[in-house]
Each structure stands twice: as C-alpha cells, then as structure tokens.
Design a protein around this motif. Structure first.
Motif, short mmCIF file in Angstrom:
data_model
loop_
_atom_site.label_atom_id
_atom_site.label_comp_id
_atom_site.label_asym_id
_atom_site.label_seq_id
_atom_site.Cartn_x
_atom_site.Cartn_y
_atom_site.Cartn_z
N PRO A 82 0.63 -1.27 0.04
CA PRO A 82 0.07 0.14 0.07
C PRO A 82 0.67 1.34 -0.04
O PRO A 82 1.79 1.39 0.53
CB PRO A 82 -0.85 -0.03 1.39
N LYS A 83 0.49 2.14 -0.90
CA LYS A 83 1.16 3.54 -0.69
C LYS A 83 0.07 4.41 -0.60
O LYS A 83 -0.25 5.57 -1.40
CB LYS A 83 1.78 3.64 -2.10
N PHE A 84 -0.71 4.39 0.48
CA PHE A 84 -1.83 5.32 0.66
C PHE A 84 -2.37 5.40 2.14
O PHE A 84 -1.93 4.60 3.01
CB PHE A 84 -3.17 4.88 -0.14
N ASP A 85 -2.75 6.46 2.57
CA ASP A 85 -3.29 6.57 3.93
C ASP A 85 -4.91 6.15 3.80
O ASP A 85 -5.84 7.04 3.18
CB ASP A 85 -3.17 7.83 4.57
N PRO A 86 -5.45 5.39 4.32
CA PRO A 86 -6.98 4.86 4.01
C PRO A 86 -7.96 5.90 4.65
O PRO A 86 -9.00 6.08 4.18
CB PRO A 86 -7.09 3.44 4.72
N LEU A 87 -7.51 6.50 5.65
CA LEU A 87 -8.32 7.62 6.46
C LEU A 87 -8.46 8.82 5.58
O LEU A 87 -9.44 9.58 6.03
CB LEU A 87 -7.75 7.70 7.90
N LYS A 88 -7.74 8.84 4.61
CA LYS A 88 -7.87 9.98 3.59
C LYS A 88 -8.57 10.00 2.48
O LYS A 88 -8.83 10.71 1.59
CB LYS A 88 -6.66 10.62 3.33
N PHE A 89 -9.01 8.44 2.31
CA PHE A 89 -10.15 8.25 1.00
C PHE A 89 -11.23 8.85 1.23
O PHE A 89 -11.53 9.17 2.25
CB PHE A 89 -10.12 6.79 0.65
N SER A 90 -11.94 9.27 -0.05
CA SER A 90 -13.20 9.63 -0.05
C SER A 90 -14.15 8.72 -0.08
O SER A 90 -14.35 8.18 -1.35
CB SER A 90 -13.41 10.73 -1.07
N PHE A 91 -14.76 8.15 0.90
CA PHE A 91 -15.69 6.83 0.90
C PHE A 91 -16.99 7.14 0.36
O PHE A 91 -17.56 8.26 0.86
CB PHE A 91 -15.75 6.43 2.26
N ILE A 92 -17.52 6.48 -0.78
CA ILE A 92 -18.69 6.80 -1.22
C ILE A 92 -19.94 5.78 -1.16
O ILE A 92 -20.82 6.24 -0.79
CB ILE A 92 -18.40 6.66 -2.97
N GLY A 93 -19.55 4.44 -0.86
CA GLY A 93 -20.38 3.71 -0.54
C GLY A 93 -20.18 2.18 -0.98
O GLY A 93 -18.88 1.90 -1.62
N SER A 94 -20.91 1.27 -0.65
CA SER A 94 -20.68 -0.23 -0.83
C SER A 94 -21.86 -0.90 -1.31
O SER A 94 -23.15 -0.35 -0.47
CB SER A 94 -20.16 -1.04 0.65
N MET A 95 -21.64 -1.53 -2.27
CA MET A 95 -22.82 -2.27 -2.91
C MET A 95 -23.60 -3.48 -2.08
O MET A 95 -24.55 -3.94 -2.10
CB MET A 95 -22.69 -2.55 -4.47
N ASN A 96 -22.68 -4.09 -1.33
CA ASN A 96 -23.17 -5.44 -0.52
C ASN A 96 -22.20 -5.51 0.58
O ASN A 96 -21.24 -4.87 0.93
CB ASN A 96 -22.84 -6.46 -1.65
N ARG A 97 -22.67 -6.43 1.44
CA ARG A 97 -21.93 -7.19 2.48
C ARG A 97 -21.95 -8.61 2.19
O ARG A 97 -22.86 -9.19 1.86
CB ARG A 97 -22.50 -6.98 3.95
N GLU A 98 -20.77 -9.28 2.57
CA GLU A 98 -20.69 -10.75 2.17
C GLU A 98 -19.52 -11.53 2.72
O GLU A 98 -18.35 -10.74 2.94
CB GLU A 98 -20.74 -11.14 0.68
N ASN A 99 -19.61 -12.62 3.25
CA ASN A 99 -18.62 -13.37 3.53
C ASN A 99 -17.66 -14.05 2.27
O ASN A 99 -18.10 -14.15 1.38
CB ASN A 99 -18.93 -14.64 4.44
N THR A 100 -16.29 -14.21 2.74
CA THR A 100 -15.67 -15.33 1.87
C THR A 100 -15.67 -16.49 2.48
O THR A 100 -15.85 -16.89 3.33
CB THR A 100 -14.13 -14.68 1.77
N VAL A 101 -15.18 -17.45 1.38
CA VAL A 101 -14.90 -18.89 1.76
C VAL A 101 -13.67 -19.51 1.34
O VAL A 101 -13.01 -18.79 0.26
CB VAL A 101 -16.19 -19.66 1.11
N CYS A 102 -13.18 -20.68 1.87
CA CYS A 102 -12.35 -21.54 1.09
C CYS A 102 -13.15 -22.55 0.40
O CYS A 102 -14.15 -23.30 1.20
CB CYS A 102 -11.29 -22.11 2.32
N VAL A 103 -12.57 -23.17 -0.56
CA VAL A 103 -13.35 -24.01 -1.19
C VAL A 103 -12.36 -25.04 -1.75
O VAL A 103 -11.11 -24.60 -2.17
CB VAL A 103 -13.96 -23.70 -2.64
N ALA A 104 -12.52 -26.38 -1.84
CA ALA A 104 -11.44 -27.34 -2.29
C ALA A 104 -12.34 -28.09 -3.50
O ALA A 104 -13.50 -28.44 -3.19
CB ALA A 104 -10.94 -28.21 -1.05
N TRP A 105 -11.43 -28.59 -4.46
CA TRP A 105 -12.03 -29.21 -5.57
C TRP A 105 -12.62 -30.58 -5.08
O TRP A 105 -11.96 -31.27 -4.29
CB TRP A 105 -11.04 -29.51 -6.98
#
Length: 338
Positions: A110-133
C-alpha cells in the motif's frame, strides 16, 4: 385594482435561476471508474452495473467510463486512486474490501493512507469462503490440517484477501500457496485444470455469479466461511471465529474480518471538493434504490445490501482505533510483524 410588486421582487423575477455548480461541473466531464479486478470478475460486474445507472442520479449526468486495473490483490488500483488520479470528483473506484486495512496490519504494497480516502459507499456485505475441488481429497477443515492443500492467489497484497497465513497460524492448515495469478478467473481455471486444489478468500457472491456449476454440480466443497456472522446460505459451514478459542486471537480476527461489512466498496482519492463528495454519495445511495439496478442485479444473481459512504468511513476509522495489542496480534497472524 393593480398590485405593485416591491422593487426587490421585480429584481428577483428578472434574475435567471441560480446555477447548480455541481451539475455545471459534471455536465461537461466524464467520470473514470477504476476497477481493481479483471473483466468479468464479480467486482467488475458490480462496478459496471453501477456505472450504467449512477449517472442518472448525479447532477449533470456525466458518462461513467469503467477502467480495469487488476493486479497485486487490487492494490494497483488503490495506489493509483490515491496517488495519481484526479482529486476533483471525476474519478473513484473499487478494490478488494480488505485493502483499507492493509496499512494498519503492515501488509506490503500500500502507498496510501486509508483514512484520507473519500468513501462513497458499498453495494453489498458478504462473507468469503475457502473451497476445495471435489477430487482433491480435502473434504473438511480437518483434512486440510493433515494433508497438504494447494491453493492459488493473485500475489502481492493478497494475504488479507485470502487469509492463507492466518489460517495456517490459527488452525494449523497445511496450505501450499501458488501465487502470481493476475486475476481470480485465472485462479479458477487453475483449479479446474488441476494445477491447484482450491482457493481461499473467494467471495461467496463471486462463486454464485462466476462459477454456478461448481455449486450446482458439487464440484467444490466449501470448507469454512470468513466473516463476522454466518451466511444462512452456507448452512452449517463453520465460521472461522467459531474455531478459534483464544480470546486475543478472536479479537485480532474480528479486526481483520471487519471489512466483510463493506463487501463491494467504492471510494475516491483524498480532497474531493465537499459539495461533489456529497453529490457522489447521494447519487450512490439513490442508485442502490433504483429499480433498473435492482432488476439487473436480480437477473445476474447479485445481492444488493448497501452501506453508505459515511458508514464505511466510520468502520475504517474504528479499525484504526483498535487497541495496540490487538493490532500487533493481527500483524503476527498476517505474517507482517517484524
């Protein structure tokens, strides 16, 4: 009877309607939407769906121009948004949800300060998963503790999108990581070709969108879900935090998983003029209620559960106020502690 208008009323009647400076600004410009993923990935699909409808709600109705900027776990896009793209309100973008937490946890890139970003919004909330073939021989978390489990990632900056190191440290999984894939689609192809046995940190919504046959034909087994709360669609698939007993480890994990609450984030560079940021946030919120977008999302099997820009900002600020000992433990789990 003749009614005489007061002098100031006559003057006001003669004046043209006051201009809207935000509308005037956007009417003559285009908006660049930076997408930190390859074409066809779920984040890309969400972003292009937004780009189609959001102009209708932004004063001046500028055309949105999506631009794919994949690589380094979407850090390429985040670094560009912060450092090189215009700060006048004509650019914003989307990256992996964990990107704003990377500097806090000492992840390289990272080459940024996240606290200085201009947050606009998020389209969703969701979990991530681990999957195995299904033919990998890895059918459960217990199997991954006793057998080598080869997974793929998109390389630098991807640890907080995969949690591979954290899974090894907290659950003792025998993960062998193959990195360097440019996009998630390349990782999926590698799974299907048998080059690797699975992947961790893939969004549940992404699997449903891009690989529905993996689920309908039971080609993969979902081993664990990474998030703060259970996704009801995942049934009794264990939640990562439920498998961790140590209280300090659980606190660190909760900090690391907080971005699951902003599953599809959009933010701009620092210093966007206040009136334009207000307009961007309002246009985003209105887009999330727009019937055209909701119908498009339903057709593409995409979930819409929006989070406002102000709520995103509050979540990131809260993370950066976490106790030092919790942050240090999270760094150890990520593997970034000295």
């Amino acid at each position: 009877m003749r009614i005489k208008l007061a002098p100031f009323m006559l003057v006001c009647a003669a004046l043209p309607a006051l201009a809207d400076p935000v509308a005037d600004f956007y009417a003559s410009r285009k908006v660049q939407l930076a997408i930190g993923f390859g074409s066809g990935e779920a984040y890309d699909t969400y972003a292009r769906m937004l780009a189609k409808v959001m102009p209708n709600h932004l004063p001046g109705k500028p055309q949105f121009i999506p631009q794919n900027m994949p690589g380094a776990g979407s850090l390429n896009a985040a670094n560009s948004i912060f450092n090189t793209l215009p700060r006048d309100g004509t650019t914003f973008g989307t990256t992996h949800r964990f990107v704003p937490l990377m500097p806090l946890l000492g992840v390289q890139g990272p080459k940024f300060d996240p606290l200085k970003f201009s947050f606009i919004g998020s389209m969703n909330r969701e979990n991530t998963v681990c999957v195995a073939w299904s033919t990998s021989g890895i059918n459960s978390i217990e199997d991954a503790r006793t057998k080598e489990f080869t997974v793929g990632t998109t390389g630098a900056g991807a640890e907080l999108t995969t949690f591979n190191a954290t899974l090894r440290r907290l659950l003792g999984l025998k993960l062998k990581v193959v990195s360097g894939y440019k996009t998630s689609q390349e990782v999926n192809l590698a799974v299907e070709r048998g080059e690797i046995q699975g992947r961790c940190g893939v969004s549940w919504g992404t699997l449903k969108l891009n690989e529905p046959e993996w689920l309908s034909q039971k080609k993969v087994r979902v081993l664990i879900q990474l998030g703060l709360t259970r996704d009801p669609e995942l049934g009794d698939t264990p939640l990562f935090g439920d498998l961790v007993q140590d209280a300090r480890d659980r606190q660190a994990l909760e900090l690391m998983l907080a971005p699951a609450e902003i599953g599809r984030p959009f933010f701009g560079p620092p210093d966007i003029p206040a009136d334009r940021l207000v307009a961007l946030r309002a246009a985003f919120d209105a887009t999330m209620r727009d019937g055209e977008l909701l119908e498009d999302a339903k057709r593409q099997r995409l979930d819409i559960a929006p989070v406002s820009g102000a709520a995103m900002q509050a979540l990131v600020e809260k993370a950066y106020r976490a106790p030092k000992e919790v942050v240090e433990r999270a760094k150890e789990l990520v593997g970034s502690a000295p």
